[in-house]
Design an enzyme around this catalytic site. Structure first.
Site, mmCIF file in Angstrom:
data_model
loop_
_atom_site.group_PDB
_atom_site.id
_atom_site.type_symbol
_atom_site.label_atom_id
_atom_site.label_comp_id
_atom_site.label_asym_id
_atom_site.label_seq_id
_atom_site.Cartn_x
_atom_site.Cartn_y
_atom_site.Cartn_z
ATOM 1 N N GLU A 1 4.704 3.759 8.387
ATOM 2 C CA GLU A 1 5.625 2.630 8.460
ATOM 3 C C GLU A 1 6.619 2.794 9.614
ATOM 4 O OE1 GLU A 1 6.050 0.804 4.056
ATOM 5 O OE2 GLU A 1 6.471 2.946 4.176
ATOM 6 N N GLU B 1 0.293 4.962 -0.813
ATOM 7 C CA GLU B 1 1.240 4.879 -1.921
ATOM 8 C C GLU B 1 0.578 4.510 -3.243
ATOM 9 O OE1 GLU B 1 3.883 4.472 1.711
ATOM 10 O OE2 GLU B 1 1.839 3.933 1.128
#
Length: 259
Positions: free
Chosen positions: A112, A132
């Site tokens: 990210e 995730e």
């Protein structure tokens, strides 16, 4: 420049190089490391003498493995600064370019960070994933929003719903990597930074702001509203706006001041 425990900062003229320095945990970020990075990018944003930044990781194995899950498992939580993961992923008002030099794995929040940068240079051995879903959380530091915008919905969902790992070469094909290099990824990032630094910093900032804001609105609206953006107004009123055409007519390299 203040000393930091988890991050190294070097300034080379108008270039700031930020190195996450936790190689023993694959440069995963603890709350304290997040706070240091937020402070570093606050300083970069505010310093008129700093025009471009590079962010990378220490060692050869990892760019950033995301959150320090050991801290989370020990009850440390997942707190990040208001400016987001690594002080970057929610910093929506930064008009200066940031280049990611991805020297190894970029997992979760590490990926990210790269997605929040303007240019991504990756070593051949680098890999990317938003895993995730495999550990009971979600990519909430911009990954769910940026990845579909950068590579398209179906290809993004293929990564997001499985958490699968992508090589640097596949990242280049998908479009979120600008260049893959066999060695010296930081040197390649410096080369890109130096190309940017030959351009007017005022023009670069106006360009980044107009592109960033224009992505979320219709083209007709973006073309009209860009004239009201602060960075564009500052470019039009700057010394550099005069210097560029003057240097061209005098057949010499421009001397940018960033003013």
């Amino acid at each position: 420049m203040p000393g930091y425990h988890y991050v190294d900062v070097v300034r080379e003229g108008p270039l700031t190089i930020v190195t996450i320095n936790r190689p023993e945990v694959y440069n995963a970020l603890s709350s304290a490391a997040h706070d240091e990075l937020a402070e570093i990018f606050d300083a970069f944003a505010a310093d008129d003498e700093q025009w471009v930044a590079i962010i990378t990781g220490a060692g050869e194995k990892a760019f950033c493995a995301g959150h320090d899950l050991k801290q989370q498992a020990a009850g440390g939580g997942l707190t990040t600064p208001l400016s987001g993961f690594a002080g970057l992923t929610a910093r929506f008002d930064l008009n200066k370019p940031v280049i990611a030099a991805v020297n190894g794995v970029a997992m979760g929040g590490g990926f990210e960070i790269a997605l929040a940068c303007d240019i991504v240079i990756a070593s051949r051995s680098a890999s990317f994933a938003l895993p995730e879903v495999k550990v009971g959380i979600a990519a909430l530091a911009g990954g769910l929003q940026r990845l579909p915008r950068e590579i398209g919905l179906k290809r993004a969902m293929g990564m997001l719903l499985t958490g699968r790992r992508v090589s640097a070469s596949e990242g280049l094909d998908l479009g979120f990597v600008n260049e893959v290099v066999d060695s010296d990824v930081l040197g390649a990032a410096r080369r890109w930074a130096n190309e940017i630094l030959t351009c007017s910093p005022m023009s670069v900032r106006a360009t980044k702001q107009a592109v960033s804001r224009g992505l979320s609105i219709p083209v007709e609206q973006a073309v009209t509203e860009q004239w009201e953006y602060l960075a564009l107004k500052e470019m039009l009123a700057s010394e550099d706006y005069v210097e560029g055409p003057l240097a061209f007519t005098e057949k010499r390299s421009p001397r940018w001041t960033g003013r």
